[in-house]
Design an enzyme around this catalytic site. Structure first.
Site, PDB file in Angstrom:
ATOM      1  N   LYS A 104     -14.492  34.423  60.248  1.00 29.00           N
ATOM      2  CA  LYS A 104     -14.178  35.626  59.458  1.00 29.00           C
ATOM      3  C   LYS A 104     -14.795  36.856  60.137  1.00 29.00           C
ATOM      4  CE  LYS A 104     -18.158  34.622  56.514  1.00 29.00           C
ATOM      5  NZ  LYS A 104     -18.572  33.995  55.237  1.00 29.00           N
ATOM      6  N   ARG A 107     -21.115  33.517  42.498  1.00 31.61           N
ATOM      7  CA  ARG A 107     -20.220  34.474  43.144  1.00 31.61           C
ATOM      8  C   ARG A 107     -18.788  33.977  42.895  1.00 31.61           C
ATOM      9  NH1 ARG A 107     -21.484  35.694  49.422  1.00 31.61           N
ATOM     10  NH2 ARG A 107     -20.406  33.698  49.471  1.00 31.61           N
ATOM     11  N   TYR A 158     -34.456  63.545  67.102  1.00 29.75           N
ATOM     12  CA  TYR A 158     -34.334  64.277  65.834  1.00 29.75           C
ATOM     13  C   TYR A 158     -35.570  64.108  64.975  1.00 29.75           C
ATOM     14  CZ  TYR A 158     -29.353  65.136  66.592  1.00 29.75           C
ATOM     15  OH  TYR A 158     -28.151  65.562  67.079  1.00 29.75           O
ATOM     16  N   MET A 181     -26.675  59.388  67.020  1.00 29.74           N
ATOM     17  CA  MET A 181     -25.316  58.844  66.965  1.00 29.74           C
ATOM     18  C   MET A 181     -24.912  58.143  68.260  1.00 29.74           C
ATOM     19  SD  MET A 181     -21.704  60.770  66.236  1.00 29.74           S
ATOM     20  CE  MET A 181     -21.878  61.076  64.500  1.00 29.74           C
TER      21      MET A 181
HETATM   22  C1  LIG Z   1     -19.370  32.861  55.667  1.00 27.93           C
HETATM   23  C2  LIG Z   1     -19.312  31.529  55.046  1.00 27.93           C
HETATM   24  C3  LIG Z   1     -19.855  30.422  55.693  1.00 27.93           C
HETATM   25  C4  LIG Z   1     -20.656  30.526  56.981  1.00 27.93           C
HETATM   26  O1  LIG Z   1     -21.962  30.934  56.680  1.00 27.93           O
HETATM   27  P1  LIG Z   1     -23.074  31.083  57.832  1.00 27.93           P
HETATM   28  O2  LIG Z   1     -24.299  31.454  57.081  1.00 27.93           O
HETATM   29  O3  LIG Z   1     -22.601  32.194  58.707  1.00 27.93           O
HETATM   30  O4  LIG Z   1     -23.137  29.793  58.518  1.00 27.93           O
HETATM   31  C5  LIG Z   1     -19.701  29.185  55.109  1.00 27.93           C
HETATM   32  N1  LIG Z   1     -19.030  29.047  53.942  1.00 27.93           N
HETATM   33  C6  LIG Z   1     -18.518  30.102  53.270  1.00 27.93           C
HETATM   34  C7  LIG Z   1     -17.810  29.878  51.986  1.00 27.93           C
HETATM   35  C8  LIG Z   1     -18.635  31.375  53.803  1.00 27.93           C
HETATM   36  O5  LIG Z   1     -18.118  32.409  53.139  1.00 27.93           O
END
Ligand SMILES: *Cc1c(COP(=O)(O)O)cnc(C)c1O
Length: 364
Positions: free
Chosen positions: A35, A130, A256, A304
């Protein structure tokens, strides 16, 4: 000449980390979680290095389409499931497996017109609060799904809130087992932290593990165990060069707000990398950085497009010399992204994902 700032993605590190995790996973199959553009590494780039995975887990239909176009025929899992009715048509077309975490998704499935039933991962909320069905509602959700002609195999999953922390996974694991023990189907529980920290717990590894962060070479429990402890290699390096060198006299400040004031005469390097590149603006004076592979520290505020580094320990460096913000220097020394993240009060995940679009990316 373009700005000297660039990210380097290391496919061999991705491959190494996947083998390392596969070893820990025993007989469980491995979802490579890709993802967020593969945690900032580039979806297709990561996919090409991670083809030895058993499947890819992601969030967006568009990402799934990209992997199908890239030639992946194996399992793809939508971790948040579908968002609206017509997403199910894409699931049918792309042969996607998807998470079902809410009653509304079962309603959509019941209205879906398909000849080919779909594989789903039914998610239990075992305590993270969640996504997922409450433990007491899990079996009735399963029963409802199981009665639908649109649904093929039903797998069971949950997600841990504290796999990286002291309170651990025991309580959630107990809830998951208690409320799913009489249901058939494959199981998936473990993220990176659970996989690495509880590798001997067969019930945690189950049928599928879901590592994300560890694939990219960051430790899921940095502060307790670092990436080297887990045998992980950095898959992303952020490198730039010195574009100016300043000499400060005692009492001079740099950047800055004059946030850093020299207490001795010193040389300061100006690096072409700032928060618009994804470097954290909250990184304080003292955040580690490598110049020509030698560890030194940042000075003053990150701006920046630039940041400043202490050259007191590096009397002979000059404009054009290499600066490694995280990952490996071209000469091999490593600065773990988790150290930079910790100094800035965040986690490696956020830094990887925040790599800005304007940063050129090379493949090692
Ligand atoms: C992002 C995610 C993972 C991976 O988690 P990591 O901590 O990056 O290994 C696994 N399961 C779900 C449902 C996730 O959303």
């Amino acid at each position: 000449m373009p700005r000297p700032l660039h990210a380097v993605i290391h496919p061999q590190a991705l491959q190494h980390n996947l083998s390392r995790l596969r070893l820990a996973a025993g007989d469980a199959r491995v979802w490579a979680v890709v993802k967020a553009n593969a945690y900032g590494h580039g979806l297709v780039r990561a996919y090409e290095a991670l083809r030895a995975a058993d499947g890819f887990a992601l969030l967006d239909l568009s990402e799934a389409q990209i992997l199908r176009d890239a030639g992946w025929r194996g399992p793809l899992l939508l971790l948040e499931g579908v968002f609206e009715q017509r997403d199910l048509e894409m699931c049918s077309r792309l042969d996607l497996w998807h998470v079902v975490h809410h009653e509304a998704q079962i309603d959509m499935l019941s209205r879906h017109k398909t000849q080919v039933p779909q594989r789903v991962f039914l998610k239990m909320n075992s305590g993270m609060n969640r996504l997922g069905f409450a433990p007491q509602a899990f079996k009735s959700a399963w029963t409802r799904l199981n009665a639908l002609p649109q649904v093929d195999e039903i797998s069971l999953m949950t997600h841990f809130a504290n796999a990286d922390g002291e309170s651990g996974i025991a309580a959630q694991q107990r809830v998951f087992e208690q409320f799913s023990s009489d249901l058939p189907g494959e199981r998936s529980l473990a993220n990176s932290a659970a996989l690495l920290r509880y590798p001997s717990a067969e019930a945690v590894l189950a049928d599928w593990v879901r590592p994300g962060i560890a694939l990219y070479g960051s430790s899921p429990d940095h502060g307790v165990n670092d990436a080297a402890h887990w045998g992980l290699q950095a898959a992303m390096s952020l490198r730039s060069r010195l574009i100016a060198v300043q000499s400060l006299a005692v009492g001079d400040s740099v950047g800055y707000g004059g946030a850093f004031v020299a207490d001795h005469d010193m040389r300061v390097g100006i690096v072409s990398c700032g928060y618009a590149d994804g470097y954290p603006r909250h990184a304080p004076t003292g955040t580690p950085v490598l110049v020509n592979g030698v560890r030194t520290r940042t000075l003053g505020r990150v701006s920046m497009d630039m940041l400043c580094v202490d050259l007191s320990v590096l009397p002979s460096v000059e404009i054009g010399d290499e600066v490694t913000l995280w990952g490996s220097a071209s000469t091999g020394q490593v600065l773990c992204i988790d150290e930079v993240a910790a100094a800035a009060g965040t986690v490696g995940y956020e830094l990887m994902c925040a790599l800005a679009a304007r940063v050129a990316v090379e493949v090692d």
